[in-house]
Design a protein around this motif. Structure first.
Motif, PDB file in Angstrom:
ATOM      1  N   ASN A  10       0.831  -1.208   0.000  1.00 42.57           N
ATOM      2  CA  ASN A  10       0.000   0.000   0.000  1.00 42.57           C
ATOM      3  C   ASN A  10       0.873   1.268   0.000  1.00 42.57           C
ATOM      4  N   ASP A  11       0.715   2.089  -1.048  1.00 43.18           N
ATOM      5  CA  ASP A  11       1.582   3.263  -1.220  1.00 43.18           C
ATOM      6  C   ASP A  11       1.510   4.238  -0.045  1.00 43.18           C
ATOM      7  N   ASP A  12       0.309   4.485   0.462  1.00 38.84           N
ATOM      8  CA  ASP A  12       0.163   5.448   1.556  1.00 38.84           C
ATOM      9  C   ASP A  12       0.909   4.978   2.806  1.00 38.84           C
ATOM     10  N   ASN A  13       0.772   3.701   3.123  1.00 39.36           N
ATOM     11  CA  ASN A  13       1.469   3.174   4.297  1.00 39.36           C
ATOM     12  C   ASN A  13       2.979   3.225   4.108  1.00 39.36           C
ATOM     13  N   VAL A  14       3.447   2.888   2.898  1.00 39.98           N
ATOM     14  CA  VAL A  14       4.886   2.950   2.627  1.00 39.98           C
ATOM     15  C   VAL A  14       5.388   4.364   2.869  1.00 39.98           C
ATOM     16  N   TYR A  15       4.650   5.340   2.344  1.00 40.09           N
ATOM     17  CA  TYR A  15       5.066   6.737   2.461  1.00 40.09           C
ATOM     18  C   TYR A  15       5.122   7.175   3.925  1.00 40.09           C
ATOM     19  N   VAL A  16       4.039   6.940   4.654  1.00 45.75           N
ATOM     20  CA  VAL A  16       3.938   7.423   6.040  1.00 45.75           C
ATOM     21  C   VAL A  16       4.959   6.724   6.940  1.00 45.75           C
ATOM     22  N   VAL A  17       5.001   5.414   6.864  1.00 44.68           N
ATOM     23  CA  VAL A  17       5.865   4.658   7.782  1.00 44.68           C
ATOM     24  C   VAL A  17       7.343   4.910   7.476  1.00 44.68           C
ATOM     25  N   THR A  18       7.691   4.959   6.188  1.00 46.06           N
ATOM     26  CA  THR A  18       9.082   5.211   5.810  1.00 46.06           C
ATOM     27  C   THR A  18       9.540   6.570   6.335  1.00 46.06           C
ATOM     28  N   ASN A  19       8.677   7.570   6.182  1.00 43.39           N
ATOM     29  CA  ASN A  19       9.030   8.911   6.664  1.00 43.39           C
ATOM     30  C   ASN A  19       9.135   8.984   8.177  1.00 43.39           C
ATOM     31  N   ARG A  20       8.143   8.434   8.844  1.00 47.81           N
ATOM     32  CA  ARG A  20       8.119   8.543  10.308  1.00 47.81           C
ATOM     33  C   ARG A  20       9.255   7.752  10.952  1.00 47.81           C
ATOM     34  N   LEU A  21       9.474   6.543  10.467  1.00 50.90           N
ATOM     35  CA  LEU A  21      10.556   5.749  11.055  1.00 50.90           C
ATOM     36  C   LEU A  21      11.912   6.311  10.645  1.00 50.90           C
ATOM     37  N   GLY A  22      11.983   6.870   9.451  1.00 49.62           N
ATOM     38  CA  GLY A  22      13.216   7.523   9.002  1.00 49.62           C
ATOM     39  C   GLY A  22      13.581   8.678   9.919  1.00 49.62           C
ATOM     40  N   ARG A  23      12.581   9.489  10.255  1.00 50.54           N
ATOM     41  CA  ARG A  23      12.826  10.625  11.143  1.00 50.54           C
ATOM     42  C   ARG A  23      13.196  10.169  12.552  1.00 50.54           C
ATOM     43  N   ALA A  24      12.724   8.960  12.925  1.00 49.97           N
ATOM     44  CA  ALA A  24      13.042   8.423  14.248  1.00 49.97           C
ATOM     45  C   ALA A  24      14.436   7.791  14.268  1.00 49.97           C
ATOM     46  N   GLY A  25      15.129   7.802  13.124  1.00 46.79           N
ATOM     47  CA  GLY A  25      16.509   7.344  13.102  1.00 46.79           C
ATOM     48  C   GLY A  25      16.734   5.947  12.547  1.00 46.79           C
ATOM     49  N   PHE A  26      15.679   5.358  11.991  1.00 50.65           N
ATOM     50  CA  PHE A  26      15.831   4.033  11.371  1.00 50.65           C
ATOM     51  C   PHE A  26      16.107   4.181   9.881  1.00 50.65           C
ATOM     52  N   THR A  27      16.829   3.215   9.324  1.00 42.60           N
ATOM     53  CA  THR A  27      16.921   3.081   7.877  1.00 42.60           C
ATOM     54  C   THR A  27      15.827   2.125   7.450  1.00 42.60           C
ATOM     55  N   VAL A  28      14.961   2.558   6.536  1.00 42.30           N
ATOM     56  CA  VAL A  28      13.831   1.724   6.116  1.00 42.30           C
ATOM     57  C   VAL A  28      14.039   1.265   4.679  1.00 42.30           C
ATOM     58  N   LEU A  29      14.076  -0.062   4.496  1.00 37.39           N
ATOM     59  CA  LEU A  29      14.113  -0.676   3.167  1.00 37.39           C
ATOM     60  C   LEU A  29      12.704  -1.152   2.863  1.00 37.39           C
ATOM     61  N   VAL A  30      12.289  -1.082   1.615  1.00 38.17           N
ATOM     62  CA  VAL A  30      10.917  -1.433   1.275  1.00 38.17           C
ATOM     63  C   VAL A  30      10.879  -2.555   0.237  1.00 38.17           C
ATOM     64  N   ALA A  31      10.055  -3.556   0.507  1.00 37.21           N
ATOM     65  CA  ALA A  31       9.735  -4.591  -0.479  1.00 37.21           C
ATOM     66  C   ALA A  31       8.244  -4.503  -0.757  1.00 37.21           C
ATOM     67  N   ARG A  32       7.838  -4.683  -2.007  1.00 34.77           N
ATOM     68  CA  ARG A  32       6.446  -4.428  -2.375  1.00 34.77           C
ATOM     69  C   ARG A  32       5.590  -5.683  -2.501  1.00 34.77           C
ATOM     70  N   ASP A  33       6.187  -6.860  -2.366  1.00 38.15           N
ATOM     71  CA  ASP A  33       5.385  -8.090  -2.333  1.00 38.15           C
ATOM     72  C   ASP A  33       6.115  -9.118  -1.468  1.00 38.15           C
ATOM     73  N   GLY A  34       5.424 -10.214  -1.161  1.00 35.85           N
ATOM     74  CA  GLY A  34       5.979 -11.191  -0.226  1.00 35.85           C
ATOM     75  C   GLY A  34       7.248 -11.860  -0.715  1.00 35.85           C
ATOM     76  N   GLU A  35       7.282 -12.145  -2.004  1.00 38.68           N
ATOM     77  CA  GLU A  35       8.463 -12.811  -2.555  1.00 38.68           C
ATOM     78  C   GLU A  35       9.686 -11.899  -2.476  1.00 38.68           C
ATOM     79  N   ILE A 106      -2.172   2.369  11.088  1.00 37.17           N
ATOM     80  CA  ILE A 106      -0.973   2.370  11.894  1.00 37.17           C
ATOM     81  C   ILE A 106      -0.987   3.492  12.923  1.00 37.17           C
ATOM     82  N   ASP A 107      -0.735   3.119  14.151  1.00 41.11           N
ATOM     83  CA  ASP A 107      -0.583   4.062  15.258  1.00 41.11           C
ATOM     84  C   ASP A 107       0.915   4.085  15.565  1.00 41.11           C
ATOM     85  N   LEU A 108       1.589   5.148  15.113  1.00 46.89           N
ATOM     86  CA  LEU A 108       3.051   5.159  15.161  1.00 46.89           C
ATOM     87  C   LEU A 108       3.643   4.965  16.558  1.00 46.89           C
ATOM     88  N   PRO A 109       3.133   5.667  17.590  1.00 50.52           N
ATOM     89  CA  PRO A 109       3.714   5.436  18.926  1.00 50.52           C
ATOM     90  C   PRO A 109       3.579   3.977  19.383  1.00 50.52           C
TER      91      PRO A 109
END
Ligand code: MN
Length: 128
Positions: A10-35, A106-109
């Motif tokens: 889901n594009d919206d979740n990828v965008y929000v979570v990547t940004n929020r966790l990125g700002r929290a100091g994590f490196t976020v890698l994204v895969a778009r399907d299970g395989e 997603i509830d980020l806290p």
């Protein structure tokens, strides 16, 4: 810096979570399907995997089973995500080998608390 593999279609979740966790100091890698998630788990050896359950190609349950059956990736904690309304998803996720489970929207806290618990809570900036 802790690296999180986020398996999500889901594009919206990828965008929000990547940004929020990125700002929290994590490196976020994204895969778009299970395989792709299974392949990237092996190749990238992330510190944690955030696994959407409803995914194209192979779903999050099967992806988790493969990750937990593989010697090189079974140690990586998997935090499953699915819609709140989907009763039974949690039990199926834990059965598939997921280490924890959280609901969407997603509830980020709350998600952050679960991530920190799985990473051993090594500090509030995403770890050392
Ligand atoms: Mn999905």
């Amino acid at each position: 810096m802790k690296r999180i593999l986020y398996v999500e279609d889901n594009d919206d979740n990828v965008y929000v979570v990547t940004n929020r966790l990125g700002r929290a100091g994590f490196t976020v890698l994204v895969a778009r399907d299970g395989e792709q998630g299974v392949v990237m788990a092996r190749a990238e050896q992330p510190d944690l995997i955030l696994m959407d359950l409803r995914l194209p190609v192979i779903d999050g349950w099967e992806a988790t089973r493969r990750i937990k059956a593989d010697e090189s990736t079974r140690h990586i904690p998997v935090l499953a995500l699915s819609a709140h309304a989907m009763t039974g998803d949690r039990a199926r996720a834990l059965e598939a080998g997921c280490d924890d489970y959280d609901t969407k929207p997603i509830d980020l806290p709350r998600l952050r608390a679960k991530i920190d618990a799985l990473l051993g809570a090594r500090g509030k900036d995403g770890g050392a």
